[in-house]
Motif scaffolding. Structure first.
Motif, short mmCIF file in Angstrom:
data_model
loop_
_atom_site.label_atom_id
_atom_site.label_comp_id
_atom_site.label_asym_id
_atom_site.label_seq_id
_atom_site.Cartn_x
_atom_site.Cartn_y
_atom_site.Cartn_z
N PHE A 185 0.83 -1.21 0.00
CA PHE A 185 0.00 0.00 0.00
C PHE A 185 0.87 1.26 0.00
O PHE A 185 0.61 2.21 -0.75
N GLU A 186 1.92 1.25 0.82
CA GLU A 186 2.83 2.40 0.87
C GLU A 186 3.50 2.61 -0.48
O GLU A 186 3.62 3.73 -0.97
N ASP A 187 3.92 1.50 -1.09
CA ASP A 187 4.59 1.59 -2.40
C ASP A 187 3.66 2.11 -3.49
O ASP A 187 4.12 2.71 -4.47
N SER A 188 2.38 1.84 -3.35
CA SER A 188 1.43 2.09 -4.45
C SER A 188 1.29 3.56 -4.81
O SER A 188 0.84 3.88 -5.90
N GLY A 189 1.63 4.45 -3.88
CA GLY A 189 1.43 5.88 -4.14
C GLY A 189 0.06 6.39 -3.72
O GLY A 189 -0.24 7.58 -3.88
N TYR A 190 -0.77 5.51 -3.16
CA TYR A 190 -2.14 5.92 -2.81
C TYR A 190 -2.15 7.07 -1.80
O TYR A 190 -2.96 7.99 -1.88
N LEU A 191 -1.21 7.00 -0.84
CA LEU A 191 -1.19 8.02 0.22
C LEU A 191 -0.86 9.41 -0.32
O LEU A 191 -1.22 10.42 0.27
N LYS A 192 -0.13 9.45 -1.43
CA LYS A 192 0.21 10.73 -2.03
C LYS A 192 -1.04 11.39 -2.62
O LYS A 192 -1.22 12.59 -2.52
N SER A 193 -1.93 10.55 -3.17
CA SER A 193 -3.08 11.08 -3.91
C SER A 193 -4.36 11.14 -3.08
O SER A 193 -5.16 12.06 -3.22
N PHE A 194 -4.57 10.10 -2.24
CA PHE A 194 -5.87 9.98 -1.56
C PHE A 194 -5.72 9.63 -0.07
O PHE A 194 -6.35 8.68 0.41
N PRO A 195 -4.90 10.37 0.67
CA PRO A 195 -4.68 10.00 2.09
C PRO A 195 -5.99 10.01 2.88
O PRO A 195 -6.16 9.20 3.80
N GLN A 196 -6.91 10.90 2.49
CA GLN A 196 -8.15 11.08 3.25
C GLN A 196 -9.10 9.89 3.13
O GLN A 196 -10.00 9.73 3.94
N LEU A 197 -8.90 9.04 2.11
CA LEU A 197 -9.81 7.92 1.87
C LEU A 197 -9.30 6.61 2.46
O LEU A 197 -10.08 5.68 2.66
N ALA A 198 -8.01 6.53 2.72
CA ALA A 198 -7.39 5.26 3.12
C ALA A 198 -7.79 4.85 4.54
O ALA A 198 -8.05 5.70 5.40
#
Lengths: 308, 308
Positions: free
Chosen positions: B72-85
């Motif tokens: 999950f960290e590698d995926s880049g999701y936190l860069k784009s959608f931290p509020q949804l995770a």
């Protein structure tokens, strides 16, 4: 069997399941993807359960894999199993907080401390979301209630044993009513569960059991649960004959949930509850263990039960 | 339609779904149980999708509703959608810590601050667990890969809109290969998705779209995504004609996931990926909105599509 030998047997079975592309490793102990074949076995088993329980008039409810945190707090789960629960947390900051989070992540430091608890908690057992729903409907009908639930459940207990997943599914029938009603239901399902699993050609035994209560106080709770025979399990050897795996459980909760959510029977008494739970992944694993990794080569009598 | 009128329409539709016992309220916005009828519509829709996509040779993988935190960290999701995770946290203390937790809970104070992050994170979209699995298999075959995934996903965005759930399921086909292969796949599914939904008798349009990127920097990411037409959505009016609901999405990720996990095509290039995602709850809601709450009274042509 020594602890080392047990671990080796569990690791060997897990590796074989992965080699046969039945389970898909996800890099965390107890977290696996499932192949289409594995899922088909589970779907077929669920249909088999429905053929046995489907004429009892159960109401079908399907809950997502998380529940209301307030209900979870009320349930008493934290008192007994704090170590297994999973709370869902989220980022609730602004642009600057986000920048700090990303910098922490890039430095490979712990970025999770800033996450804040949301209103939802992972479902610990498939029947937990049901009780507040029933309570909201008011007093039970005279013959009580019967509900069919099925969901993913989470328990934080990373293990190399493929039969101890962190995320797994429970199919349950839940009976809510008088003590007599729910005890009769439990006995019915001990008999049915034994018949279902016997017909699937796996060795089994039914025995009294206890839940994994936490800590020092938990030892006494576990002993009480056994003394009062509140929990039975249907056990099947998977990676060990001496330590067979609980694949079904038959639970009498007395009036615990009825009391927590004030669920009332027709005559005004506090409702008792009982449930039968099928650990569908464990059942699939037992079938693969005893009949082999190729479902097409399973004994015809077993295939007839599942692919009718 | 004003924001107030939209909220009122969403609340009215939600209340009607609850009154017809299709959705079951769980006391948190965006968290619902599903009735047997609601689930049956979703199962039938999934079978319909399989009839359209089932002959393409997709490998079926079914992942649980959480993934490896490192992936999950590698995926880049936190860069784009931290509020949804949603990160999953657990109690990792001893007897004394447990006592303190219970006392905090009894005082109705916040007991969640002591929870520690586990190794798992809620699945943000059904295709996320797939990429590291493919990467681990080594170089792709010449014709790339095609996978059928389906799982519960979590997004922390509590809403009264029944079409914006915190826990919902995505059915996806995912194509991994060269840019040409994945772009052809995406166009195929824009056409198929439009045909499937048209045959179900709902009004629809396909339009370019963007993901809900977080914060100030997110505005630019969203604009770029639209400029490059990386995302299309199939929109159906549910509670508003002016703001129809995205029920299917057709996404071209370029080489983002291929780059993150070093997935290589046969000729050594970085793989491109694309997916079609079906928001199955939203599709069920659209069907109930346009054909009524009684599935037996749906137009025969629609029933024929689902219950064949």
């Amino acid at each position: 069997m020594t602890a080392d030998a047990l671990s080796a047997a569990q690791a060997a079975f897990r590796d074989a399941l992965i080699a046969h592309r039945l389970l898909i490793p996800m890099g965390v102990d107890g977290l696996y993807g499932r192949s289409g074949v594995f899922e088909d076995v589970i779907e077929r088993f669920n249909l088999l359960v429905s053929r046995h329980g489907g004429n009892d008039g159960a109401e079908v409810m399907r809950f997502p894999p998380a529940i209301n945190r307030r209900d979870f707090e009320d349930s008493g789960y934290l008192k007994s199993f704090p170590q297994l629960a999973g709370t869902i947390h989220s980022f609730m900051g602004n642009d600057r907080d986000h920048q700090a989070l990303i910098e922490t992540l890039l430095k490979k430091e712990d970025w999770t401390a800033g996450q804040k608890a949301t209103q939802v908690v992972m479902t610990p057992a498939a029947c937990y979301p049901l009780y507040p729903v029933l309570a909201a409907r008011g007093k039970l009908p005279a013959d009580g209630a019967l509900v069919d639930v099925y969901s993913y459940c989470f328990r934080h207990e990373p293990s190399i044993d493929p039969a101890r997943m962190q995320l797994f599914r429970q199919r349950e029938y839940v009976r809510i009513g008088t003590a007599d009603q729910v005890m009769a239901f439990r006995q019915l399902w001990v008999d049915r569960g034994t018949a279902i699993m016997s017909a699937l050609g796996v060795p089994l035994e039914v025995d009294v059991a206890n839940d994994p209560f936490f800590g020092r106080a938990g030892k006494m709770l576990a002993a009480n649960q056994r003394d009062q025979t509140l929990k039975f399990e249907l056990l099947i050897p998977i990676t060990s004959r001496e330590k067979p795996t609980a694949c079904l459980s038959f639970n009498y909760h007395q009036d615990h949930f009825g009391h927590v959510w004030d669920i009332r029977t027709q005559d005004g008494g506090t409702a008792h509850t009982a449930c039968v739970g099928f650990g569908v992944e464990r059942i699939a694993l037992a079938l693969f263990k005893h009949h082999g990794f190729d479902v097409k080569a399973w004994p015809q009598a077993v295939r007839d039960q599942l692919w009718t």
